[in-house]
Design a protein around this motif. Sequence first.
Motif, PDB file in Angstrom:
ATOM      1  N   THR A  39       0.834  -1.198   0.000  1.00 15.66           N
ATOM      2  CA  THR A  39       0.000   0.000   0.000  1.00 15.66           C
ATOM      3  C   THR A  39       0.870   1.250   0.000  1.00 15.66           C
ATOM      4  O   THR A  39       0.546   2.258  -0.637  1.00 15.66           O
ATOM      5  N   TYR A  40       1.980   1.178   0.706  1.00 20.38           N
ATOM      6  CA  TYR A  40       2.957   2.287   0.719  1.00 20.38           C
ATOM      7  C   TYR A  40       3.388   2.628  -0.700  1.00 20.38           C
ATOM      8  O   TYR A  40       3.427   3.792  -1.106  1.00 20.38           O
ATOM      9  N   ARG A  41       3.689   1.604  -1.479  1.00 20.55           N
ATOM     10  CA  ARG A  41       4.124   1.837  -2.855  1.00 20.55           C
ATOM     11  C   ARG A  41       2.953   2.307  -3.721  1.00 20.55           C
ATOM     12  O   ARG A  41       3.112   3.197  -4.566  1.00 20.55           O
ATOM     13  N   ASN A  42       1.778   1.722  -3.507  1.00 24.65           N
ATOM     14  CA  ASN A  42       0.607   2.113  -4.282  1.00 24.65           C
ATOM     15  C   ASN A  42       0.302   3.597  -4.097  1.00 24.65           C
ATOM     16  O   ASN A  42       0.060   4.325  -5.069  1.00 24.65           O
ATOM     17  N   ILE A  43       0.316   4.042  -2.858  1.00 28.09           N
ATOM     18  CA  ILE A  43      -0.015   5.435  -2.567  1.00 28.09           C
ATOM     19  C   ILE A  43       1.015   6.383  -3.160  1.00 28.09           C
ATOM     20  O   ILE A  43       0.675   7.422  -3.750  1.00 28.09           O
ATOM     21  N   ASN A  44       2.303   6.052  -3.022  1.00 27.90           N
ATOM     22  CA  ASN A  44       3.337   6.941  -3.536  1.00 27.90           C
ATOM     23  C   ASN A  44       3.359   6.972  -5.058  1.00 27.90           C
ATOM     24  O   ASN A  44       3.619   8.028  -5.658  1.00 27.90           O
ATOM     25  N   ILE A  45       3.066   5.829  -5.689  1.00 27.37           N
ATOM     26  CA  ILE A  45       2.969   5.834  -7.146  1.00 27.37           C
ATOM     27  C   ILE A  45       1.737   6.613  -7.585  1.00 27.37           C
ATOM     28  O   ILE A  45       1.763   7.334  -8.589  1.00 27.37           O
ATOM     29  N   GLY A  46       0.647   6.495  -6.826  1.00 26.05           N
ATOM     30  CA  GLY A  46      -0.538   7.288  -7.125  1.00 26.05           C
ATOM     31  C   GLY A  46      -0.252   8.780  -7.043  1.00 26.05           C
ATOM     32  O   GLY A  46      -0.714   9.564  -7.882  1.00 26.05           O
ATOM     33  N   LEU A  47       0.512   9.177  -6.037  1.00 23.05           N
ATOM     34  CA  LEU A  47       0.891  10.583  -5.890  1.00 23.05           C
ATOM     35  C   LEU A  47       1.673  11.056  -7.110  1.00 23.05           C
ATOM     36  O   LEU A  47       1.379  12.115  -7.682  1.00 23.05           O
ATOM     37  N   ILE A  48       2.665  10.273  -7.512  1.00 26.94           N
ATOM     38  CA  ILE A  48       3.519  10.717  -8.614  1.00 26.94           C
ATOM     39  C   ILE A  48       2.763  10.672  -9.931  1.00 26.94           C
ATOM     40  O   ILE A  48       3.006  11.499 -10.826  1.00 26.94           O
ATOM     41  N   ASN A  49       1.814   9.727 -10.094  1.00 21.33           N
ATOM     42  CA  ASN A  49       0.999   9.716 -11.311  1.00 21.33           C
ATOM     43  C   ASN A  49       0.111  10.955 -11.386  1.00 21.33           C
ATOM     44  O   ASN A  49      -0.064  11.546 -12.459  1.00 21.33           O
ATOM     45  N   GLU A  50      -0.450  11.344 -10.245  1.00 23.14           N
ATOM     46  CA  GLU A  50      -1.284  12.546 -10.237  1.00 23.14           C
ATOM     47  C   GLU A  50      -0.447  13.780 -10.547  1.00 23.14           C
ATOM     48  O   GLU A  50      -0.882  14.665 -11.305  1.00 23.14           O
ATOM     49  N   LEU A  51       0.754  13.838  -9.981  1.00 19.68           N
ATOM     50  CA  LEU A  51       1.633  14.971 -10.273  1.00 19.68           C
ATOM     51  C   LEU A  51       2.054  14.967 -11.747  1.00 19.68           C
ATOM     52  O   LEU A  51       2.248  16.038 -12.338  1.00 19.68           O
TER      53      LEU A  51
END
Length: 437
Positions: A224-236
Amino acid sequence: MKGKLLNKIRDKELTVGVVGLGYVGLPLAVEKAKAGFKTIGFDVQEEKVNLVNEGHNYIGDVVDSDLKGLVENGMFRATSDFGFIKDVDFVAICVPTPLDKHQQPDISYVRSSTEAISKHLTKETMVVLESTTYPGTTEELVRPILEKGSGLKCGEDFYLGFSPERVDPGNLIYKTKNTPKVVGGIGKDATEVIAAMYRTVLDGDVAEVSSPAIAEMEKILENTYRNINIGLINELAILCDRMGISIWEVIDAAKTKPYGFQAFYPGPGLGGHCIPLDPYYLSWKAREYGFHTSMIESSMMINDKMPEYCVDRAARILNRFEKSLKGSKVLVVGVAYKQDIDDYRESPALEVIEVLKGSGAVVEYYDPWVTEYKYHGQKTKGLTEITPEQIESYDLLMITAAHSNVDYEMLQKHAKAVFDTKNVMKYVMERENIEVL
């Protein structure tokens, strides 16, 4: 029971069983056998059983000669007959835990495997669930099935625990042998004995935690840690595109900070056997407690929409050439979910292809690691090679996997337009026809 099992572990007198001979189970079984424990692999797929017994390897992280040698010297064999569970002292459950069509946990493989084990479970056996699942599975699902089916009592007649798999296909440094493990058993004795078994086989540290639920939640946290951080960078990445800023240059600049920052990268979505799926297990379980995992669900929504976003970007690129997506020839390069592997489970490239086709594009794919794939029950074959003449015939190339054995300079030289969703062409000097996610 504890002392007897510890002695058998020390003297390597145990017989090991591994249920599920896939990306997790086969490497684990091979390591158990290499450590000197006679090992039996269980799988319902006769094809896998036959391949193992013939000494033929089908998993990238297993050395072909290791498997062949272990089979030939009698240290490892496979079967679909769960009656042989009666002959093992340690059994690891390494079966898939996918999502169903409603994006809810599908634990049918865990359930059916546990039921099969329970019918033949004997006293003084260790049972370990390795399949990624929601917190509580070991104690709420596996334990009752084992006790009911065997008539044995957990903690008195057999030991039960959870030790999450940690497999990163294609990782050149960390394999099953040297990756640290976490073990949480039902009771201190179970934890101690199961941990001792893993320490005998593996080189990585073995961390003991107080319960299976801790170990189950720990695994969910990792992914989940990786999912959330990848989600952040995809949104950015989406925002940076609108602002005319390179997200890749932003990340490279942020990486210069020696503390407090870990780089994650955007892409066409998430793939693999864990990161796209595991957060759904946690959000599903959280509802039982009246809790809404808003941050987790937001990241999943962002990551899930990336294939469609990438197709939208592709359409914008074609528009510059006065072409519509409908009827355009598109070559997707790379359908594996990560670099230099043949694993396409949950690969976002497959969804990219479906969205492209749904928009009327004429789509083909090339992947030197994946010559064909099966998606939604349909088999699709890829190109076996790509030539300059072929490349020139496509209106657009979409790079969706960063394989190192692709000639990207040749692609750039002969392509009309390239949409690089992985920034794998960053070292290609001529860039007038390249657009990066």
